[in-house]
Structures are given as structure tokens and as C-alpha cells.
Design a protein around this motif. Structure first.
Motif, PDB file in Angstrom:
ATOM      1  N   ASP A  31      53.638 -27.566  -1.259  1.00  0.00           N
ATOM      2  CA  ASP A  31      54.186 -28.489  -2.263  1.00  0.00           C
ATOM      3  C   ASP A  31      54.075 -27.835  -3.652  1.00  0.00           C
ATOM      4  OD1 ASP A  31      55.283 -30.754  -3.419  1.00  0.00           O
ATOM      5  OD2 ASP A  31      53.409 -31.902  -3.407  1.00  0.00           O
ATOM      6  N   TYR A  35      50.702 -28.229  -5.486  1.00  0.00           N
ATOM      7  CA  TYR A  35      49.999 -29.513  -5.357  1.00  0.00           C
ATOM      8  C   TYR A  35      49.300 -29.591  -3.995  1.00  0.00           C
ATOM      9  CZ  TYR A  35      51.780 -31.161  -9.795  1.00  0.00           C
ATOM     10  OH  TYR A  35      52.030 -31.300 -11.142  1.00  0.00           O
ATOM     11  N   PHE A  71      50.813 -37.419   1.510  1.00  0.00           N
ATOM     12  CA  PHE A  71      52.006 -36.603   1.240  1.00  0.00           C
ATOM     13  C   PHE A  71      52.291 -35.755   2.487  1.00  0.00           C
ATOM     14  CE2 PHE A  71      50.372 -38.197  -2.690  1.00  0.00           C
ATOM     15  CZ  PHE A  71      51.513 -38.618  -3.334  1.00  0.00           C
ATOM     16  N   GLN A  99      48.836 -31.472   3.315  1.00  0.00           N
ATOM     17  CA  GLN A  99      48.042 -31.974   2.176  1.00  0.00           C
ATOM     18  C   GLN A  99      47.093 -33.094   2.632  1.00  0.00           C
ATOM     19  OE1 GLN A  99      51.844 -32.756   0.056  1.00  0.00           O
ATOM     20  NE2 GLN A  99      50.895 -31.797  -1.741  1.00  0.00           N
ATOM     21  N   ARG A 121      45.250 -33.720 -16.427  1.00  0.00           N
ATOM     22  CA  ARG A 121      46.178 -34.733 -15.925  1.00  0.00           C
ATOM     23  C   ARG A 121      45.813 -34.833 -14.452  1.00  0.00           C
ATOM     24  NH1 ARG A 121      49.880 -34.326 -11.447  1.00  0.00           N
ATOM     25  NH2 ARG A 121      51.678 -35.633 -11.824  1.00  0.00           N
ATOM     26  N   ASP A 155      46.310 -35.821 -10.765  1.00  0.00           N
ATOM     27  CA  ASP A 155      47.398 -36.107  -9.828  1.00  0.00           C
ATOM     28  C   ASP A 155      47.095 -37.379  -9.019  1.00  0.00           C
ATOM     29  OD1 ASP A 155      49.864 -34.908  -8.668  1.00  0.00           O
ATOM     30  OD2 ASP A 155      48.681 -34.850  -6.824  1.00  0.00           O
ATOM     31  N   GLU A 161      47.887 -39.872 -13.431  1.00  0.00           N
ATOM     32  CA  GLU A 161      49.237 -40.138 -12.911  1.00  0.00           C
ATOM     33  C   GLU A 161      49.191 -41.429 -12.092  1.00  0.00           C
ATOM     34  OE1 GLU A 161      52.821 -38.304 -10.160  1.00  0.00           O
ATOM     35  OE2 GLU A 161      50.745 -38.056  -9.559  1.00  0.00           O
ATOM     36  N   ARG A 180      63.641 -28.907 -11.882  1.00  0.00           N
ATOM     37  CA  ARG A 180      62.560 -27.915 -11.959  1.00  0.00           C
ATOM     38  C   ARG A 180      63.089 -26.517 -12.219  1.00  0.00           C
ATOM     39  NH1 ARG A 180      58.764 -29.656  -6.740  1.00  0.00           N
ATOM     40  NH2 ARG A 180      57.962 -31.568  -7.687  1.00  0.00           N
TER      41      ARG A 180
HETATM   42  C1  GLC Z   1      52.215 -35.929  -7.693  1.00  0.00           C
HETATM   43  C2  GLC Z   1      52.879 -34.697  -8.225  1.00  0.00           C
HETATM   44  C3  GLC Z   1      53.940 -34.284  -7.262  1.00  0.00           C
HETATM   45  C4  GLC Z   1      53.302 -33.969  -5.946  1.00  0.00           C
HETATM   46  C5  GLC Z   1      52.471 -35.148  -5.444  1.00  0.00           C
HETATM   47  C6  GLC Z   1      51.554 -34.739  -4.351  1.00  0.00           C
HETATM   48  O1  GLC Z   1      53.068 -37.017  -7.646  1.00  0.00           O
HETATM   49  O2  GLC Z   1      53.355 -34.915  -9.516  1.00  0.00           O
HETATM   50  O3  GLC Z   1      54.690 -33.189  -7.718  1.00  0.00           O
HETATM   51  O4  GLC Z   1      54.273 -33.632  -5.005  1.00  0.00           O
HETATM   52  O5  GLC Z   1      51.650 -35.662  -6.449  1.00  0.00           O
HETATM   53  O6  GLC Z   1      50.518 -33.942  -4.861  1.00  0.00           O
END
Ligand code: GLC
Length: 538
Positions: free
Chosen positions: A66, A69, A170, A174, A204, A206, A269, A395
Motif C-alpha cells: 500500500d 502504509y 485494509f 496489512q 499525522r 494514520d 486521521e 498521486r
Molecule cells: C490511510 C492512508 C491511506 C492508506 C490507509 C491504510 O487512510 O491515508 O493511504 O491506504 O490509511 O493505511
């Protein structure tokens, strides 16, 4: 009127943040992917533009399922992006230019390749088994519950080795960490300290609202508003898989780690409606300093809708909670693609005149739109799983000059650039008084020069009904100064009466050449025009 003027403010309140997606900012080694030395090389640009802080999306070691991420080592730089020494150079050079550096911290899940997960999956008795979320199959042999992945499909994957399922909000690559486990918290606090010791100014965080899941793993209830076949994850209300009350305690724990280092910022976030979002300031403001407010991305682009949104958000903020606004990021369609180029200038003026910390997304300042990405060049795993959700078009690599690959790379960029890159680039736009880049730079300069804009109070203005659908009007007020902001969301000329008879001067218009004009009884907004007015001293 809402605000806290008169209070001492700190850098992340009065300042502006600029998000860099490192793959797409500047490549220095010709592999077509941006890197840390590239960001360092462009710090002069950020200082020239006039932002105060740079938030860098993840650059840690990662198999890039990802695009970073999915972290395999929280305390190292992926070779694709450079080295820890490159990071140290970046932060030293940023600080030399008085720019703060904010990292992207990804604590909800690691990469499937993280050694913690390897250990956790090795056996049911592993000391790290409980670092992740393992569940047995349901009694009928099915999935442990009905939770779905944000990227499509079930959120549970069965691991053959031990016959249990692990949870992933996700991708299966992950796996979610178990933040109820104190050892996970301690390990993650050490990660924060590792970067704080290297001088970072904040994080920031996530998907921070995902960190704690329901203890009983109850099924999410059906969402009546969605047709089952079209909604994906929205088929269910995400009430048990995220946004659990215990998460506030976890956030307070992170905040305490940051506080030991002074004025560091924690941005969370959080995609939740306003009334839930503001809970993330935490009891007694022990939560996120800035729970990311994505409402401008989600609200229809109409003056009355935005006016109502600002009122609602201002009213919902807890005492002392600092607001923030953003128009886009690496997960969302570009603002210029959503509302068009002319209105993107209005959006810029709105973002930089509202009360609260603004975050700019790289490329918006040159008006980048949706860059088409042919299917064979598609990169985003979400888009591959669920067609239509691909985030690639927002992006694409930054465009610096009229040169091969717009000066981004000497190699083939990982994503295409816009067809008009020869014209739409920093070098071409920086000296053009009509460019959106010049507008952004002037707005940032005004915000710096006028405390009314950066930290002043906010007062919405009532307009007659025939105007309110198209024109947003508000004031920003600090000791000794009142500024008036008028934004025409429509494509017709609009005449406004300045009732009180006071005289105003145009400090800045979204349209070149109108600064310095004065007005007393009436002011005329051209189509798609916005003004920042200052009181005319006589
Ligand atoms: C957040 C990130 C995104 C990512 C997701 C999983 O929303 O901004 O880009 O895919 O988390 O980590």
C-alpha cells in the motif's frame, strides 16, 4: 462569533502544513520514484511558497503493498527513499529554513512482513501472538464476524499454519496490531521516541479512529441507507470495528509521549461526522491536537452548504479545541478535478482564510487535476480490488519545469504527469501574476502578515437569500483588525451591498489586477471571484 483570540498560540495553530507524498515529489536517483534527498532539494521551494511545516507520507521500510502504509520496520528508511542519514539531512535543512517536519505514523497495522507479525503468526503460543488480532472461525466454520476490509472483501484472512484468522482493516498484507496489548503500546511509544529524538515536530497518525476494536467483536449492523450490492464496506455501519471509546485513552498515551518533547503536534486521521470527530480532542483536550477535519472534501461545493458546515463545526468544537481544514490528500480526488479550475482558486482562498490550521496537498498549488492513468499503469491496490476507487490520479508526480518529466525525474515516473505539464509547472507559474501558484503564495503571505487570518476569531455574515446560495461571506477579527472575506462560488457576477457604509480595500482578489481597489457602499464580485478586504484607513 467563535475563536480564542487573545490566547497565546503555538506554531501548529498559527502555521500552515504542506503534505508531501514522497513517491511523487522529487526523484534524485532516476528510478522514477521520489526520495528523501529530493524533498531536501525542494525545501527552498516550500520556504519560498511560505508554508510552515511539511508532513511527509510514509518512507519507512516497506514491501509497498500500500505504498508505504504497510510498514516492515518503523525505525528505518526504505532504500527506495534513501537512508536514515538522508532523513537527518532533511530535518536539519528543514529546520535551518524554519520549516517543521511532521511524519506519518502508521500504528494501526504493520506490513505482513514485519518481524512482529512473523513471530505472531508462527504459533498460537508465540509471545507475540496477542500483538495482532487472531480469532477462531465462527461456530459454523465461517468468518469470525461480518467485518469488511476498507479495500474490498472480508477483513479476515485465514492463516493455514495455525488455523486461525487475522484481522486486517485494509489489505491482507496489512494485519492490524492489537492496541489493547500494553506491550504493543510500549513498542509503539518507543517508535515515536525514536523519531522525536531525531528532531521531528509531530506526527499525522494514520487511521487513528481504527486503533481499538470492539472487545466482543460484535457484527457491525446493516446500513439501511445502502443497497447491499453497491455499497462495499458501507453496507455496514462501522460501529464495532472502529471508533470505540477506549481509543481516546490510547491517543492520550501517544500525546503524553509527545508532550515530553515540548511543542510537538499530533494530527489524527479520522473520517467521521462532525459530532464524532470532535470527541477526538479527548476529555480535557488530552486527545489529538488536530483531529483531521475532512468536511470540505465531503460537503457539496455550494456557498450555503459550506457556510452551514463552518457554523456547525465551529459550534461543535470543544472549549480550546483548535480547528483545522483541508481540501485534499493522497486518498481523495484532487480539488481542481472536483470543482474545476476557477473554483479551485476560491477553494484556496477559503482554505487559507478560515479559522484553523490549513493543510495543503502538494500539487494543488499548481492546480493539478485528475491525471488520467491508463489501466496498464494502474498502481493503487484499492483501485485494482475495487475498480473506480483507484487513488493514482491524485498521486501523480509534481511538475517543476518545462523539461523531460517536468523535472521530476530523469527516469520514467512511476505514474504519468498531466498532459499540460510543459505549462502547468512551478517554473512557468512562479512569475505569472495570474497563476494559481502566485495566488497560493500571496494567500500564505497574507496569512503570515495578518494575525486576524491566522489566529483571529471567525464571524459568519448573513447575506440576503438571493446571494447566499452563491456567495460566502465572513469576517476574521483580531485585536485592531477586521478582515472581510467574500467568495463567489457561482459563475455569475454578484453585487453586494456593504451595509455599514464603511470603506474597504481589496487586499487580495483571486483575479489578478484587482488588489488595491476600494469600495464603500457596494462591491462587485466577478464570476468565480473571491476577495479579502481590509478596512480602508482614512
Ligand atoms: C490511510 C492512508 C491511506 C492508506 C490507509 C491504510 O487512510 O491515508 O493511504 O491506504 O490509511 O493505511
Amino acid at each position: 462569533m467563535s475563536g480564542t483570540s487573545g490566547f497565546e498560540t503555538i506554531w501548529w495553530q498559527s502555521g500552515t502544513v504542506y503534505q508531501v507524498y514522497p513517491r511523487s515529489f522529487q526523484d534524485t536517483d532516476g528510478d522514477g520514484v521520489g526520495d528523501l534527498p529530493g524533498i531536501t532539494a525542494r525545501l527552498d521551494y516550500l520556504a519560498w511558497l511560505g508554508v510552515d511545516a511539511v508532513w511527509i507520507s510514509p518512507f519507512y521500510r516497506s514491501p509497498m503493498a500500500d505504498f508505504g502504509y504497510d510498514v516492515a520496520d518503523y525505525c528505518d528508511v526504505d532504500p527506495l527513499f534513501g537512508t536514515l542519514a538522508d532523513f537527518d539531512a532533511l530535518i536539519a535543512e528543514a529546520h535551518r529554513r524554519k520549516l517543521k517536519v511532521i511524519l506519518d505514523f502508521v500504528p494501526n497495522h504493520s506490513s505482513i512482513e514485519h518481524p512482529w507479525f512473523a513471530e505472531s503468526r508462527a504459533s498460537r503460543e508465540s509471545p507475540k501472538r496477542d500483538w495482532y488480532i487472531w480469532r477462531d472461525a465462527a461456530p459454523d466454520g465461517g468468518l469470525p464476524n461480518n467485518w469488511l476490509s476498507n479495500f474490498g472483501g472480508p477483513a479476515w484472512t485465514r492463516d493455514e499454519a495455525t488455523g486461525q484468522y487475522y484481522y486486517h482493516a485494509f489489505l491482507p498484507e496489512q494485519p492490524d496490531l492489537n492496541w489493547r496489548n500494553p506491550d504493543v503500546r510500549a513498542a509503539m511509544h518507543d517508535v515515536l521516541r525514536f523519531w522525536l529524538e531525531r528532531g521531528v515536530d509531530g506526527f499525522r497518525v494514520d487511521v487513528i479512529w481504527h486503533l481499538i476494536k470492539d472487545e466482543g467483536f460484535r457484527d457491525n449492523p446493516e446500513n439501511a441507507d445502502f443497497e447491499a450490492h453497491q455499497a462495499g464496506i458501507n453496507r455496514f455501519q462501522q460501529v464495532y470495528s472502529c471508533d470505540r471509546p477506549e481509543v481516546l485513552d490510547v491517543i492520550a498515551g501517544m500525546r503524553a509521549v509527545l508532550r515530553a518533547y515540548g511543542e510537538r503536534v499530533l494530527i489524527g486521521e479520522i473520517y467521521l461526522p462532525i459530532e464524532r470527530l470532535v470527541a477526538y480532542y479527548g476529555p480535557g483536550l488530552t486527545g489529538a491536537d488536530l483531529p483531521f477535519n475532512f468536511q470540505l472534501i465531503q460537503t457539496p461545493w455550494r456557498a450555503d452548504a459550506v457556510a452551514a458546515l463552518v457554523e456547525e463545526y465551529e459550534a461543535a468544537l470543544p472549549q480550546g479545541g483548535w480547528p483545522n481544514w483541508v481540501l485534499g490528500n493522497h486518498d481523495q480526488p484532487r480539488i481542481a478535478a472536483r470543482i474545476g479550475e476557477a473554483q479551485a482558486r476560491i477553494a484556496a482562498m477559503l482554505l487559507l482564510t478560515l479559522r484553523g490550521t490549513p493543510t495543503l496537498y502538494y500539487g494543488d498549488e499548481i492546480g493539478l487535476g485528475r491525471v488520467p492513468v491508463p489501466p496498464e499503469r494502474a498502481q493503487d491496490p484499492w483501485g485494482r480490488n475495487e475498480p473506480g476507487h483507484g487513488r493514482d490520479p491524485a498521486r501523480t508526480p509534481m511538475q517543476w519545469e518545462d523539461a523531460p518529466h517536468a523535472g521530476f525525474s530523469t527516469g520514467t515516473p512511476w505514474l504519468p504527469q498531466s498532459a499540460d505539464a510543459a505549462r502547468r509547472n512551478v517554473d512557468e507559474m512562479r512569475d505569472d501574476s495570474r497563476s494559481i501558484l502566485t495566488l497560493y503564495r500571496r494567500l500564505l503571505a497574507l496569512r503570515r502578515d495578518h494575525p486576524a487570518l491566522s489566529v483571529g476569531d471567525y464571524r459568519g455574515m448573513q447575506l440576503p437569500p438571493d446571494l447566499a446560495g452563491d456567495v460566502l461571506a465572513f469576517e476574521r477579527i483580531a485585536e485592531g483588525e477586521t478582515l472581510r472575506i467574500l467568495l463567489n462560488f457561482g459563475s455569475a457576477e454578484r453585487n453586494l451591498a456593504l451595509e455599514d457604509g464603511s470603506a474597504w480595500t481589496v487586499l487580495l482578489s483571486t483575479h489578478a489586477g484587482r488588489s488595491g481597489e476600494t469600495a464603500q457602499r457596494n462591491i462587485c464580485l466577478e464570476p468565480d471571484e473571491g476577495f479579502i478586504l481590509g478596512a480602508l484607513s482614512v
